[in-house]
Scaffold this active site. Structure first.
Site, PDB file in Angstrom:
ATOM      1  N   ILE A   1       2.617  10.430 -12.773  1.00 54.65           N
ATOM      2  CA  ILE A   1       2.444   9.526 -13.909  1.00 54.65           C
ATOM      3  C   ILE A   1       3.795   9.280 -14.596  1.00 54.65           C
ATOM      4  CG2 ILE A   1       0.037  10.118 -14.309  1.00 54.65           C
ATOM      5  CD1 ILE A   1       0.936  12.001 -16.541  1.00 54.65           C
TER       6      ILE A   1
ATOM      7  N   TYR B   1       2.806  24.081 -14.595  1.00 57.72           N
ATOM      8  CA  TYR B   1       2.365  23.223 -15.696  1.00 57.72           C
ATOM      9  C   TYR B   1       0.974  23.639 -16.163  1.00 57.72           C
ATOM     10  CZ  TYR B   1      -0.582  20.890 -12.253  1.00 57.72           C
ATOM     11  OH  TYR B   1      -1.519  20.645 -11.281  1.00 57.72           O
TER      12      TYR B   1
ATOM     13  N   PHE C   1       1.075  18.487 -21.949  1.00 62.87           N
ATOM     14  CA  PHE C   1       1.476  19.356 -20.842  1.00 62.87           C
ATOM     15  C   PHE C   1       2.552  20.329 -21.300  1.00 62.87           C
ATOM     16  CE2 PHE C   1      -0.070  15.734 -18.336  1.00 62.87           C
ATOM     17  CZ  PHE C   1      -0.729  16.368 -17.295  1.00 62.87           C
TER      18      PHE C   1
ATOM     19  N   PHE D   1      -7.651  20.449 -18.244  1.00 59.32           N
ATOM     20  CA  PHE D   1      -8.108  19.638 -17.116  1.00 59.32           C
ATOM     21  C   PHE D   1      -7.381  19.973 -15.816  1.00 59.32           C
ATOM     22  CE2 PHE D   1      -4.929  17.114 -19.418  1.00 59.32           C
ATOM     23  CZ  PHE D   1      -4.015  16.847 -18.400  1.00 59.32           C
ATOM     24  N   ASP D   2      -6.224  20.629 -15.936  1.00 56.78           N
ATOM     25  CA  ASP D   2      -5.504  21.030 -14.726  1.00 56.78           C
ATOM     26  C   ASP D   2      -4.415  22.018 -15.128  1.00 56.78           C
ATOM     27  OD1 ASP D   2      -4.768  21.201 -12.099  1.00 56.78           O
ATOM     28  OD2 ASP D   2      -3.723  19.276 -12.033  1.00 56.78           O
TER      29      ASP D   2
ATOM     30  N   TYR E   1      -2.762   7.905 -17.503  1.00 54.12           N
ATOM     31  CA  TYR E   1      -3.693   7.228 -16.593  1.00 54.12           C
ATOM     32  C   TYR E   1      -4.289   5.957 -17.191  1.00 54.12           C
ATOM     33  CZ  TYR E   1      -3.294  11.490 -13.889  1.00 54.12           C
ATOM     34  OH  TYR E   1      -2.788  12.544 -13.159  1.00 54.12           O
TER      35      TYR E   1
END
Length: 236
Positions: free
Chosen positions: A183, A155, A225, A165-166, A209
């Site tokens: 999530i 991902y 994503f 962010f990731d 979130y």
């Protein structure tokens, strides 16, 4: 004490910025003849740059501070005649921080809603009953995971402004997790996918979130994503 120190540093940097502004108006740049001069100037320039970024950021969300009162506060503090006690300063600063947080959270939510409204109009974007949006980048046929299954994926996650962010892709390492422990946007979205497929998810904040601050993810953020599904491990 740490907050009081931070406040003092901010106040000092405002004073230095003001002093620099006066020097520019008078066409008399600061003299940097010694190491102490350069060190002093560098400290002021560093704090001034940090402060300017914060002041500009606050101004963008509608918080404007009065420069004349900022300078007055600096001058009073330098002669130990502040009109506010340390406790009052801390209370005011905490209230300011709360106000900034609330305005940024509101701004993030509004930006997300505007983005999703426009994104839903794009060809190929599917909007589900929950409000999740997805786009099929690579289609595949076959079994799909249930919410109780464990999946293996790659991902890449970004904010609306493109900030990463990731990303397991960037780390070069796929990740496995139970689908019911992530999530809601992921729990739902992965259940539309088959092994070998790659989807792009546009996840509203309430399916991500919410109002929580999650590391690099600000409260009320809409998340994007790209997810590729590699394996499904059935429960039991």
């Amino acid at each position: 004490m740490k907050k009081a120190l931070k406040l003092s540093l901010i106040a000092a940097s405002i004073g230095l910025m003001s002093a620099c502004g006066s020097a520019e108006q008078a066409n008399t740049p600061a003299k940097l003849d010694s190491d102490a001069d350069k060190q002093s100037y560098a400290l002021g320039a560093s704090m001034g740059t940090y402060l300017k970024k914060n002041l500009d950021s606050n101004a963008e969300i509608g918080i404007s501070l009065k420069q004349e009162l900022i300078i007055a506060g600096i001058q009073d503090a330098l002669v130990a005649k502040s009109q506010l006690s340390d406790e009052e300063i801390q209370t005011v600063m905490q209230a300011l921080q709360q106000q900034v947080s609330e305005l940024k959270t509101k701004e993030a939510r509004e930006a997300g809603l505007m983005f999703l409204a426009e994104n839903a109009k794009r060809e190929g974007v599917v909007v589900t009953d929950s409000g999740l949006q997805y786009e099929v980048l690579v289609a595949a046929e076959g079994a799909k995971p249930a919410a109780t299954d464990t999946v293996e994926v790659h991902y890449h996650g970004t904010l609306l402004d493109g900030t990463v962010f990731d990303s397991s892709v960037d780390r070069g390492e796929k990740i496995s997790f139970p689908l019911n422990r992530v999530i809601p946007g992921w729990t739902e979205g992965l259940q539309y996918m088959s092994i070998g497929s790659k989807y792009k998810f546009f996840i509203p904040s309430e399916l991500a979130y919410g109002s929580r601050n999650a590391g690099q993810i600000p409260p009320n953020s809409t998340l994007i994503f790209e997810v590729e599904l590699f394996d499904i491990k059935k429960e039991g």
